[in-house]
Every structure is written in structure tokens, then in C-alpha cells.
Motif scaffolding. Structure first.
Motif, short mmCIF file in Angstrom:
data_model
loop_
_atom_site.label_atom_id
_atom_site.label_comp_id
_atom_site.label_asym_id
_atom_site.label_seq_id
_atom_site.Cartn_x
_atom_site.Cartn_y
_atom_site.Cartn_z
N ARG A 63 0.83 -1.20 0.00
CA ARG A 63 0.00 0.00 0.00
C ARG A 63 0.86 1.25 0.00
NH1 ARG A 63 -5.49 -0.52 3.63
NH2 ARG A 63 -6.36 -2.35 2.55
N SER A 64 2.01 1.17 0.68
CA SER A 64 2.90 2.32 0.73
C SER A 64 3.40 2.69 -0.66
CB SER A 64 4.09 2.02 1.64
OG SER A 64 5.05 3.04 1.59
N LYS A 65 3.76 1.67 -1.45
CA LYS A 65 4.26 1.94 -2.80
C LYS A 65 3.16 2.49 -3.69
CE LYS A 65 7.25 -0.13 -6.30
NZ LYS A 65 8.13 -1.27 -6.59
N VAL A 66 1.96 1.94 -3.58
CA VAL A 66 0.83 2.46 -4.37
C VAL A 66 0.54 3.90 -3.98
CG1 VAL A 66 -1.63 2.21 -4.85
CG2 VAL A 66 -0.18 0.18 -4.71
N ARG A 67 0.60 4.19 -2.71
CA ARG A 67 0.29 5.53 -2.22
C ARG A 67 1.22 6.57 -2.83
NH1 ARG A 67 0.67 4.40 2.96
NH2 ARG A 67 -1.46 3.56 3.01
N LYS A 68 2.48 6.18 -3.04
CA LYS A 68 3.45 7.12 -3.60
C LYS A 68 3.13 7.48 -5.05
CE LYS A 68 7.21 5.58 -0.61
NZ LYS A 68 8.48 4.81 -0.54
N ARG A 69 2.35 6.65 -5.73
CA ARG A 69 2.01 6.92 -7.13
C ARG A 69 0.64 7.57 -7.30
NH1 ARG A 69 4.72 1.66 -10.22
NH2 ARG A 69 6.72 1.82 -9.12
N LEU A 70 0.00 7.86 -6.22
CA LEU A 70 -1.31 8.51 -6.29
C LEU A 70 -1.15 10.02 -6.47
CD1 LEU A 70 -3.24 6.71 -3.39
CD2 LEU A 70 -3.26 6.15 -5.83
N ASP A 71 -2.09 10.61 -7.19
CA ASP A 71 -2.16 12.07 -7.30
C ASP A 71 -2.42 12.63 -5.90
OD1 ASP A 71 -2.85 14.70 -7.65
OD2 ASP A 71 -4.25 14.35 -9.30
N PRO A 72 -1.51 13.43 -5.35
CA PRO A 72 -1.67 13.92 -3.97
C PRO A 72 -3.00 14.64 -3.74
CG PRO A 72 0.52 14.44 -4.80
CD PRO A 72 -0.26 13.93 -5.96
N GLN A 73 -3.50 15.34 -4.75
CA GLN A 73 -4.74 16.09 -4.58
C GLN A 73 -5.95 15.17 -4.42
OE1 GLN A 73 -4.61 18.72 -8.09
NE2 GLN A 73 -4.46 20.41 -6.64
N ARG A 74 -5.86 13.96 -4.95
CA ARG A 74 -7.01 13.06 -4.91
C ARG A 74 -6.67 11.75 -4.19
NH1 ARG A 74 -6.93 15.51 -10.00
NH2 ARG A 74 -8.78 16.80 -10.38
N ALA A 75 -5.59 11.75 -3.44
CA ALA A 75 -5.08 10.51 -2.84
C ALA A 75 -6.09 9.85 -1.92
CB ALA A 75 -3.78 10.80 -2.09
N TYR A 76 -6.78 10.64 -1.07
CA TYR A 76 -7.71 10.04 -0.10
C TYR A 76 -8.83 9.29 -0.80
CZ TYR A 76 -11.45 9.59 3.30
OH TYR A 76 -12.47 9.09 4.07
N VAL A 77 -9.47 9.95 -1.77
CA VAL A 77 -10.59 9.33 -2.46
C VAL A 77 -10.10 8.13 -3.28
CG1 VAL A 77 -12.42 9.70 -4.15
CG2 VAL A 77 -11.84 11.51 -2.54
N LEU A 78 -8.94 8.26 -3.93
CA LEU A 78 -8.41 7.14 -4.71
C LEU A 78 -8.13 5.93 -3.83
CD1 LEU A 78 -5.96 9.07 -7.08
CD2 LEU A 78 -8.05 7.87 -7.76
N GLU A 79 -7.58 6.16 -2.64
CA GLU A 79 -7.32 5.04 -1.73
C GLU A 79 -8.61 4.32 -1.37
OE1 GLU A 79 -4.20 4.87 1.32
OE2 GLU A 79 -4.06 7.04 1.05
N GLU A 80 -9.68 5.07 -1.17
CA GLU A 80 -10.96 4.45 -0.85
C GLU A 80 -11.47 3.62 -2.02
OE1 GLU A 80 -12.66 4.63 2.26
OE2 GLU A 80 -10.59 5.20 2.65
N LEU A 81 -11.35 4.15 -3.23
CA LEU A 81 -11.79 3.39 -4.40
C LEU A 81 -10.96 2.13 -4.60
CD1 LEU A 81 -12.35 6.30 -6.96
CD2 LEU A 81 -14.12 4.94 -5.83
N LEU A 82 -9.66 2.21 -4.33
CA LEU A 82 -8.79 1.06 -4.54
C LEU A 82 -8.95 0.01 -3.45
CD1 LEU A 82 -5.46 2.75 -5.70
CD2 LEU A 82 -7.25 1.72 -7.08
N SER A 83 -9.48 0.39 -2.31
CA SER A 83 -9.61 -0.56 -1.21
C SER A 83 -10.89 -1.38 -1.29
CB SER A 83 -9.56 0.17 0.14
OG SER A 83 -10.69 1.02 0.28
N GLU A 84 -11.78 -1.07 -2.25
CA GLU A 84 -13.02 -1.83 -2.39
C GLU A 84 -12.70 -3.27 -2.75
OE1 GLU A 84 -17.12 -1.98 -5.07
OE2 GLU A 84 -15.48 -0.65 -5.60
#
Length: 656
Positions: free
Chosen positions: A131-152
Motif C-alpha cells: 500500500r505504501s508503494k501504491v500511495r506514492k504513485r497517487l495524485d496527492p490532490q485526490r489521494a484520499y478518495v483514490l485510496e478508498e476506491l482502490l480498497s473496495e
């Protein structure tokens, strides 16, 4: 357990990061978990030669890896054409959205459905990573919402949880953020599908936009480069090597790629133009007309030909000076200017006289034809200063030094651009370089050291020796980046006899189809002779003549398939690439790229033709790779740290 002073110092440094047994144990748990993950997918390219559009498209579709990820995610759910349309959206999200949205009756519904689909692909692509590596590749502005979508999960645990995800997507669309999220998810998928990018040399020359390729590489999440001879030519030019500055300018004029110099790097060629107009004003310079007849703003074809001849004459002189400085190069046979008889219109080269197509060389009238005229000396000094003062060029070349090298052994494979200096029996040739006779890996290591000294050394003599070594790497017989008996630049310009144009290949090129030889090379460089491969570029594979990229029963792979348009008439394709996943090693042959707009308009995705090079007996894990070896070393250090805490050699520090 006893500890040396050095071990104690290292453990004390490690204790600052892990101040307690619990902290060390947590990191050990993390490292063991990482080693159990599947190996990431590697993408190998070579010989880009400034072909930015083709290169960019290869990165976007990851040599077919994106399509394979879509098939894995939607097997049995989406038709082939539906997967193609989704793939085009992943490759070119902005263009695909512009083409699609105006055709829809209910765009909000399509956007919501597309976000859900892309989130599923992103989850599939992220399965190999922490998850740490994936988090580093997320758009910082949308990271929270993207993490929620990816955790489904694939099946939501409860109806309430499912409603939670639906609410996120609905709100994204309602707030008008749907298109931005589609673009962000497409970018994320492309960054997850490929873990590491390897470029096996020759980013520069021939094509129109090498500077854009370098910009793209600098923003890629992981890249490693093995230098090619065209790259070291630019590295030498950026260091201020006069011969290689002249070479870079000459090649740009020959292939009409001045935009890289002028617009990309801010190199002003007005002084060259004025000098050429003055010296060659009545010379048609037929032999120096560009090979590619592309219009260049502010310069007529005749002016370009004069500039081309002027810089070529300077280069020939400067190269003769390097050859004389280095008798150990054994290149006296390339002192071509000494064999010129301009009055007779002939050149004697390696004992044979040839008729010149062009005997008008007004700056070569002196006894020593390698001496620059005052005008030539002033011109090349100005160009050298410009190359050294170009901010963008210096930034790009520093990147090449930071992320590049002569060769690399990685996960049992050996990667280098061109060839190896060997004799006909396959033995490494000893070559004098930097005051020593060196061969094999030691020779390539010394070449790399001198290449770095050419750019970074503050000692003028050391710097010039490094620059001369870079020039030899560009064109020398025992250069692992070239490896031919001669580079017949002069002959190809002004001698009609095609015999003089020949550039005989060194023994490596014949031996590379010998499996026993390849195994010996792999072993000599510390790679895996049983399961490893040699990966080369440099020599375009001429598929139209029946040549194959897989040699020595698959032990050696050549991935130069003509990415640059200048080579495609010979290769018949637009490049080879290699993709190594945790399951297979795949060779991909590519068609020439047209445009994103054409692909979207026709709904056609010309996926590369693929060939399986190797299928692994079991899925490769990170623990099986070089990264796993590094992690095991870190685990051993952490075990020593825990032991030191328990023995009272170091004192645990509580964290507040």
C-alpha cells in the motif's frame, strides 16, 4: 556476540531509525511481507533515437501489458471491442474523453460506470505492490478518495459498504470531477502496470525530439539506462569536447533534427551559418544535403548544406588531433586528412587511392590539415560554450549520468548497449585505457569511470582524457558501444566507391549467436549463465531480410527494431521491446505509430505481435530478485540490531 568498531558505528546509525526492538521487528515483518509479493513488471526499450511519439505510445500501452491487465480484470465480462475502447481511454484519456462525451445521451452514467471500471483495473494492477508503494504513485490532490476506491473488495462485505462506494462515485460525478478522476485513474493504471523501465541506450540523434524523450524519462517513476554511442556523443558534447560538439551538430544537420538543438536546447547556429556562407559561398555542397528533406525555419537547403560541410571539416580535423594524442588507440589508419591530394582530387585511405566526389576543402590548405583555421577555432569554441551553458541540456546529461552506466547485471540478466571487445575465439581483448591494459568487465568499468571524469573532473588533463575516451566510445573498434573496424563518415560523404563505405563488424557480432559464448559472457559479468539473458540494442534487426532478435537459443536478445523512422525501411517494423513479468518474458514487435486521434476515431488498437521468450516454472517473487537479496541483507542488519539491544550493547530509546 562481539562487535567491531565499524559494526558498532553502523548499528548506532541504524538505531536512529529503529530505536527499539519493537520498531526493528515491525520493519522485519514489513520486509518479509514485501519479499512474498510477486515481482513487478519490467519494460525494456532501446534505440529510441529521438522518436518521441513512438516512444510515448509504447510507454502508454506498455507493450501490450495494459491490454493484458484489462483481459485479466474483465475476462468474460467485456467484449474485445469494449476492452479496446477502455484501453484507448487508459492510453489517451483526455483525447478519448473529448471524442466520446459529445456522442452520449447520458454522459454522467457513462462517467460513473467508467470510474468503477478503471478503479477495478487499478486494483488489479496494484496487487503486486505494498500500500505504501501504491500511495506514492497517487495524485496527492485526490489521494484520499483514490485510496478508498482502490480498497473496495471484489464483493462488498455488506450492502452498506457497497452503498459507501456508490456514494463516492456519485458524488465525484455530481461535483463535476468525473473527467478529472478518469484521467487520474488512467495515469495511475499506466504507472502501476509497469514497475521499472530499462532503456538499453541511444536516446539521441536521428529522430526529431530527443529532448522530449529525456523530459519524459526524468518524470518516470523508475528508470535505468545503459548508455549508447549516440548518448555518449551528447554527453561528451555537453562536457565541452570539441570533436563531439562538432559531431552532434553534424548529425543534426545530416538528419534535419536541428529543432532539438535550436528549440530544445537553445543552441544558436547563426555563427556557423555566417562562417559557412563566407567559406563555401560558391560551393553547391551536394554531398552535404540533408538525408531527410524536412523544412527548417530560417535556413534554406543550400544554407544547411554549407553549414553541414563546414562543421564536418571541423570534426575531421578535431578527430585527427585525438588520434594523434592517443597512439594507444591504434587508429593511425583513420588519419584520412594526411592522405588527401586535393589538387588531384583523390584520397589515399588504408593504402588505396579513391577519387573524391568533392575536392573543395578551402580550410585544409596548410601543411597540417588537422589544424583549425582561426575562424574554425573561434566557431567551435563558441559552440562548446553554448553546449556547456544550456541549462536544459546540462540537466538532461546529468540525469544520464545519475541513472545511466555502461552495463548492468540485474536479476541474472546482463544489459549493455552494443557489443564486447573480443577476438574471434571469444576471448576478451585487452585494451590500454587510463594507463592500464584492461579487458572484459574491468574495461567497461574503466570506460564508465573516464566518461564520468569527462563531465565532472576539475583537473583539465583528466577531463580531456575522459572526453577523448568518450569520442573513442562513439566510434572506436574496441568500443563496447560501437565495435566496428571503422566509422566511415568521411568516405560516405565524398567517395563514390561503396567498398570504402564498409564498416566491418567486430567478432562479437558473429559470436552472439553462440550459446556457449553467451553463457561464458554471463558468467564473466556475474550474471546467471543458466537462466539469465544478454540484452542488447544498437544493431537494428532487419526482419525484412529474415533476421531474428532472439539469438543463441534465446540467450541473447536484441531489442533494436527501428523505433526511429530512419531505420524502419530496413527493419520492417517500428521497434522491439521486452516485457518481463512474474510469469513470463515476452518480446513485442511494434507497428509504426500513427496518431492517438486516428486510433480513437477508428476504435483500433494495433497491439504488438508478441513472442514468449521464457515462461517461469513458478511465479517469481520479490524474494527471488536482486531486490530480495538486498532485503535479506537488511534483515540480517536488523537481527544484529535486535541482538545488540538484547545484549545491552545498545540501549533502546522510547518514542514519545
Amino acid at each position: 556476540m562481539s562487535y567491531s568498531d565499524q559494526e558498532l558505528r553502523l548499528l548506532q546509525l541504524l538505531s536512529r531509525r529503529f530505536p527499539s526492538i519493537t520498531a526493528a521487528h515491525n520493519e522485519m515483518i514489513n520486509l518479509y511481507a514485501i519479499m512474498a509479493l510477486p515481482k513487478g513488471t519490467d519494460h525494456y526499450l532501446s534505440d529510441i533515437h529521438g522518436a518521441y511519439d513512438q516512444f510515448d505510445h509504447m510507454l502508454r500501452h506498455a507493450s501490450g501489458a495494459v491490454r493484458r491487465k484489462l483481459a485479466q480484470t474483465f475476462e468474460g465480462e467485456l467484449t474485445d471491442q469494449e476492452q479496446i475502447e477502455l484501453a484507448l481511454l487508459v492510453y489517451y484519456p483526455e483525447q478519448k474523453l473529448r471524442a466520446t462525451l459529445p456522442t452520449l445521451d447520458t454522459p454522467a452514467t457513462w462517467i460513473a460506470e467508467t470510474i468503477v471500471r478503471l478503479a477495478r483495473v487499478a486494483r488489479t494492477s496494484a496487487q503486486k505492490y505494498t500500500r505504501s508503494k501504491v500511495r506514492k504513485r497517487l495524485d496527492p490532490q485526490r489521494a484520499y478518495v483514490l485510496e478508498e476506491l482502490l480498497s473496495e473488495s471484489e464483493a462488498a462485505e455488506t450492502a452498506q459498504k457497497e452503498q459507501y462506494y456508490r456514494s463516492i462515485v456519485a458524488t465525484i460525478v455530481e461535483l463535476g470531477e468525473g473527467e478529472a478522476f478518469i484521467v487520474t485513474l488512467a495515469d495511475l493504471i499506466r504507472s502501476l502496470v509497469i514497475d521499472r523501465l530499462y532503456v538499453i541506450g541511444d536516446i539521441y540523434d536521428r529522430g526529431p525530439a530527443a529532448e522530449k524523450v529525456m523530459d519524459r524519462l526524468m518524470h518516470y517513476h523508475y528508470v535505468s539506462i545503459q548508455w549508447g554511442n549516440h548518448d555518449v556523443s551528447w554527453m561528451g558534447a555537453a562536457s565541452g569536447c570539441p570533436a563531439l560538439v562538432a559531431n552532434v551538430v553534424r548529425v543534426a544537420l545530416r538528419y534535419s533534427t536541428l529543432a532539438t538543438l535550436i528549440d530544445g536546447y537553445g543552441i544558436n547556429l547563426r555563427e556557423l551559418s555566417r562562417f559557412a556562407d563566407a567559406v563555401y559561398s560558391h560551393d553547391p555542397c551536394h554531398a552535404f544535403r540533408p538525408k531527410v528533406a524536412s523544412p527548417i525555419e530560417d535556413y534554406t537547403p543550400a544554407a544547411l548544406a554549407r553549414m553541414h560541410k563546414a562543421i564536418a571539416a571541423i570534426q575531421f580535423k578535431l578527430e585527427a588531433q585525438i588520434i594523434r594524442r592517443h597512439p594507444e588507440y591504434q587508429m593511425e589508419h583513420r588519419l584520412i586528412l594526411e592522405g588527401l591530394d586535393l589538387a588531384a582530387g583523390t584520397a589515399t585511405i588504408e593504402g588505396r587511392a579513391y577519387q573524391l566526389l568533392d575536392a573543395n576543402w578551402p580550410t585544409m590548405g596548410g601543411r597540417d590539415r588537422s589544424v583549425l583555421t582561426p575562424g574554425e577555432a573561434e566557431l567551435i569554441a563558441d559552440l562548446c560554450a553554448q553546449f556547456q551553458q544550456s541549462t536544459r541540456l546540462q540537466r538532461h546529461i546529468r540525469f544520464l549520468y545519475s541513472y545511466g552506466n555502461m552495463f548492468q547485471v540485474h536479476d541474472g540478466n546482463l544489459k549493455f548497449h552494443g557489443c564486447l571487445p573480443v577476438d574471434a575465439a571469444g576471448n576478451f581483448i585487452h585494451f590500454p585505457l587510463g594507463g592500464e591494459e584492461l579487458a572484459g568487465p574491468a574495461l567497461l568499468t574503466r570506460y564508465e569511470q573516464m566518461a564520468r571524469e569527462a563531465f565532472f573532473s576539475r583537473d583539465a588533463q583528466v577531463r580531456r582524457a575522459g572526453q577523448d575516451a568518450l569520442w573513442y566510445l562513439w566510434c572506436g573498434e574496441h568500443s563496447p558501444l560501437y565495435g566496428r573496424l571503422r566509422m566511415a563518415t568521411f568516405e560516405r560523404y565524398v567517395i563514390a566507391d561503396p567498398v570504402s563505405h564498409e564498416e566491418p563488424k567486430g567478432p562479437y557480432y558473429a559470436l552472439r549467436d553462440d550459446e556457449a559464448f553467451c553463457r561464458r559472457v554471463l558468467a564473466a559479468f556475474g550474471a546467471d549463465p543458466e537462466y539469465g539473458h544478454i540484452i542488447n540494442g544498437h544493431t537494428p534487426v532487419k526482419t525484412r531480410r529474415g533476421e531474428r532478435p532472439l539469438l543463441a537459443n534465446g540467450k541473447l536478445i536484441i531489442i533494436d527494431g527501428g523505433m526511429s523512422e530512419a531505420y524502419q525501411h530496413e527493419t520492417g517494423i517500428a521497434g522491439y521491446t521486452l516485457v518481463g513479468s512474474s510469469h513470463v518474458l515476452i518480446l513485442a514487435a511494434h507497428e509504426a505509430f500513427t496518431s492517438a486521434e486516428a486510433m480513437i476515431r477508428t476504435g483500433h488498437d494495433p497491439t504488438p505481435h508478441t513472442e514468449y521468450v521464457q515462461t517461469f516454472a513458478r511465479r517469481l517473487l520479490i524474494g527471488d530478485t536482486d531486490t530480495g537479496t538486498l532485503l535479506r541483507g537488511q534483515l540480517e542488519d536488523l537481527r544484529k540490531l535486535v541482538a545488540a539491544y538484547r545484549e545491552g550493547v545498545l540501549i533502546e530509546q522510547e518514542t514519545l
